[in-house]
Design a protein around this motif. Structure first.
Motif, PDB file in Angstrom:
ATOM      1  N   UNK A  53      -3.108 -11.653   3.889  1.00  0.00           N
ATOM      2  CA  UNK A  53      -1.887 -11.038   4.073  1.00  0.00           C
ATOM      3  C   UNK A  53      -2.434  -9.995   5.399  1.00  0.00           C
ATOM      4  N   UNK A  54      -1.298  -9.492   5.883  1.00  0.00           N
ATOM      5  CA  UNK A  54      -1.259  -8.540   6.972  1.00  0.00           C
ATOM      6  C   UNK A  54      -0.218  -7.718   6.872  1.00  0.00           C
ATOM      7  N   UNK A  55      -0.686  -6.127   6.619  1.00  0.00           N
ATOM      8  CA  UNK A  55       0.359  -5.150   6.280  1.00  0.00           C
ATOM      9  C   UNK A  55       1.127  -4.833   7.610  1.00  0.00           C
ATOM     10  N   UNK A  56       2.315  -4.469   7.347  1.00  0.00           N
ATOM     11  CA  UNK A  56       3.611  -4.134   8.087  1.00  0.00           C
ATOM     12  C   UNK A  56       3.864  -2.562   7.854  1.00  0.00           C
ATOM     13  N   UNK A  57       3.813  -1.766   8.704  1.00  0.00           N
ATOM     14  CA  UNK A  57       4.322  -0.119   8.623  1.00  0.00           C
ATOM     15  C   UNK A  57       5.846  -0.069   8.762  1.00  0.00           C
ATOM     16  N   UNK A  58       6.267  -0.803   9.739  1.00  0.00           N
ATOM     17  CA  UNK A  58       7.659  -0.419   9.932  1.00  0.00           C
ATOM     18  C   UNK A  58       7.937  -2.133  10.912  1.00  0.00           C
ATOM     19  N   UNK A  91       1.817  -5.755 -10.484  1.00  0.00           N
ATOM     20  CA  UNK A  91       3.217  -5.638  -9.772  1.00  0.00           C
ATOM     21  C   UNK A  91       3.551  -4.405  -9.472  1.00  0.00           C
ATOM     22  N   UNK A  92       2.944  -3.470 -10.262  1.00  0.00           N
ATOM     23  CA  UNK A  92       3.277  -1.835 -10.220  1.00  0.00           C
ATOM     24  C   UNK A  92       1.955  -1.235  -9.699  1.00  0.00           C
ATOM     25  N   UNK A  93       2.522  -0.243  -8.810  1.00  0.00           N
ATOM     26  CA  UNK A  93       1.018   0.774  -8.471  1.00  0.00           C
ATOM     27  C   UNK A  93       0.904   1.502  -9.776  1.00  0.00           C
ATOM     28  N   UNK A  94       1.735   1.689 -10.606  1.00  0.00           N
ATOM     29  CA  UNK A  94       1.532   2.689 -11.661  1.00  0.00           C
ATOM     30  C   UNK A  94       0.564   1.834 -12.608  1.00  0.00           C
ATOM     31  N   UNK A  95       0.592   0.540 -12.879  1.00  0.00           N
ATOM     32  CA  UNK A  95      -0.335   0.073 -13.938  1.00  0.00           C
ATOM     33  C   UNK A  95      -1.294  -0.803 -13.352  1.00  0.00           C
ATOM     34  N   UNK A  96      -1.396  -1.225 -12.128  1.00  0.00           N
ATOM     35  CA  UNK A  96      -2.418  -2.179 -11.342  1.00  0.00           C
ATOM     36  C   UNK A  96      -3.713  -1.748 -11.377  1.00  0.00           C
ATOM     37  N   UNK A  97      -3.894  -0.499 -11.318  1.00  0.00           N
ATOM     38  CA  UNK A  97      -5.158   0.171 -11.133  1.00  0.00           C
ATOM     39  C   UNK A  97      -6.141  -0.248  -9.913  1.00  0.00           C
ATOM     40  N   UNK A  98      -5.225  -0.577  -8.845  1.00  0.00           N
ATOM     41  CA  UNK A  98      -5.684  -0.791  -7.640  1.00  0.00           C
ATOM     42  C   UNK A  98      -5.588   0.381  -6.539  1.00  0.00           C
ATOM     43  N   UNK A  99      -6.639   0.390  -5.864  1.00  0.00           N
ATOM     44  CA  UNK A  99      -6.608   1.684  -4.715  1.00  0.00           C
ATOM     45  C   UNK A  99      -7.440   1.108  -3.629  1.00  0.00           C
ATOM     46  N   UNK A 100      -6.797   1.816  -2.434  1.00  0.00           N
ATOM     47  CA  UNK A 100      -7.741   1.433  -1.397  1.00  0.00           C
ATOM     48  C   UNK A 100      -7.530   2.470  -0.123  1.00  0.00           C
ATOM     49  N   UNK A 101      -9.009   2.802   0.368  1.00  0.00           N
ATOM     50  CA  UNK A 101      -8.941   3.771   1.230  1.00  0.00           C
ATOM     51  C   UNK A 101      -8.802   3.351   2.747  1.00  0.00           C
ATOM     52  N   UNK A 102      -7.900   3.692   3.408  1.00  0.00           N
ATOM     53  CA  UNK A 102      -7.815   3.137   4.784  1.00  0.00           C
ATOM     54  C   UNK A 102      -8.424   4.240   5.502  1.00  0.00           C
ATOM     55  N   UNK A 157       0.807  -1.197  -0.085  1.00  0.00           N
ATOM     56  CA  UNK A 157       0.003  -0.014  -0.081  1.00  0.00           C
ATOM     57  C   UNK A 157       0.995   1.291  -0.024  1.00  0.00           C
ATOM     58  N   UNK A 158       0.643   2.002  -0.976  1.00  0.00           N
ATOM     59  CA  UNK A 158       1.364   3.241  -1.146  1.00  0.00           C
ATOM     60  C   UNK A 158       0.667   4.652  -1.061  1.00  0.00           C
ATOM     61  N   UNK A 159       0.736   5.329   0.074  1.00  0.00           N
ATOM     62  CA  UNK A 159       0.016   6.443   0.480  1.00  0.00           C
ATOM     63  C   UNK A 159       0.315   7.792  -0.238  1.00  0.00           C
ATOM     64  N   UNK A 160      -0.482   8.332  -0.479  1.00  0.00           N
ATOM     65  CA  UNK A 160      -0.254   9.842  -1.268  1.00  0.00           C
ATOM     66  C   UNK A 160       1.025  10.456  -0.719  1.00  0.00           C
ATOM     67  N   UNK A 161       1.316  10.439   0.480  1.00  0.00           N
ATOM     68  CA  UNK A 161       2.370  11.009   1.205  1.00  0.00           C
ATOM     69  C   UNK A 161       2.829  10.006   2.364  1.00  0.00           C
ATOM     70  N   UNK A 201      -4.668   5.197  -0.765  1.00  0.00           N
ATOM     71  CA  UNK A 201      -3.427   4.247  -1.136  1.00  0.00           C
ATOM     72  C   UNK A 201      -3.532   3.762  -2.693  1.00  0.00           C
ATOM     73  N   UNK A 202      -2.296   3.889  -3.532  1.00  0.00           N
ATOM     74  CA  UNK A 202      -2.508   2.862  -4.593  1.00  0.00           C
ATOM     75  C   UNK A 202      -1.960   1.636  -4.152  1.00  0.00           C
ATOM     76  N   UNK A 203      -2.093   0.367  -4.682  1.00  0.00           N
ATOM     77  CA  UNK A 203      -1.758  -0.795  -4.172  1.00  0.00           C
ATOM     78  C   UNK A 203      -1.229  -1.636  -5.493  1.00  0.00           C
ATOM     79  N   UNK A 204      -0.254  -2.103  -5.255  1.00  0.00           N
ATOM     80  CA  UNK A 204       0.677  -3.164  -5.957  1.00  0.00           C
ATOM     81  C   UNK A 204       0.581  -4.619  -5.276  1.00  0.00           C
ATOM     82  N   UNK A 205       0.182  -5.519  -6.183  1.00  0.00           N
ATOM     83  CA  UNK A 205       0.559  -6.994  -5.770  1.00  0.00           C
ATOM     84  C   UNK A 205       1.272  -7.756  -6.709  1.00  0.00           C
TER      85      UNK A 205
END
Length: 156
Positions: A74-79, A114-125, A56-60, A90-94
């Motif tokens: 899956x379970x996301x990890x921030x750090x 595999x790329x957030x640029x071409x995946x077309x996937x997004x998610x609002x957290x 998950x790639x946020x706008x900032x 978030x733009x999403x890549x898988x």
């Protein structure tokens, strides 16, 4: 009480009040950005994806990622010490590409995801979420999983 004693008393009292104020307010408010737990499942044509990772790639701010387990969850990890993702869009890549050798890759899902640029996937957290589902599709001539071999001068 002498004037010198009064000045010392006032200084000690002021310093004590300052130290007490710092002690009682530090640690009360969370520092840094708001991160919440996020988990879910990745499917490919309705079946669990068994290999890959989700990012998950946020706008900032910092991205979050997590490995796709054999049951598609899956379970996301921030750090290293914190699970989850930042609040917001978030733009999403898988990415589901398995390296089989120096010039061979197995794709468990279409490359475009595999790329957030071409995946077309997004998610609002907007809060903790354990119900995220992405259902990826094999499309057109691309079916899989499939293996791809590259020459040593190509890159994947």
């Amino acid at each position: 009480m002498s004037l010198a004693s009064q000045i010392i008393f006032v200084r000690v009292a002021a310093l004590s009040a300052l130290v007490l104020s710092l002690i009682t307010t530090s640690g009360c408010a969370p520092s840094g950005p708001t991160v919440v737990p996020v988990s879910g499942k990745v499917l490919i044509n309705g079946q669990p994806l068994t290999y890959g990772y989700v990012r998950f790639v946020p706008t900032s701010g910092r991205a979050s990622d997590g490995e796709v387990r054999s049951d598609g969850t899956f379970k996301l990890r921030y750090s290293a010490s914190q699970e989850g993702a930042l609040l917001g869009e978030h733009r999403v890549e898988i990415a589901a590409n398995e390296t089989l050798g120096p010039t061979k890759v197995k794709w468990h899902a279409p490359k475009r995801y595999a790329s957030m640029v071409s995946s077309g996937l997004t998610h609002k957290v907007d809060g903790p979420d354990d119900t995220v589902v992405f259902d990826l599709k094999w499309e057109g001539r691309e079916t899989g999983p499939y293996e791809e071999t590259y020459s040593s001068k190509d890159s994947f």
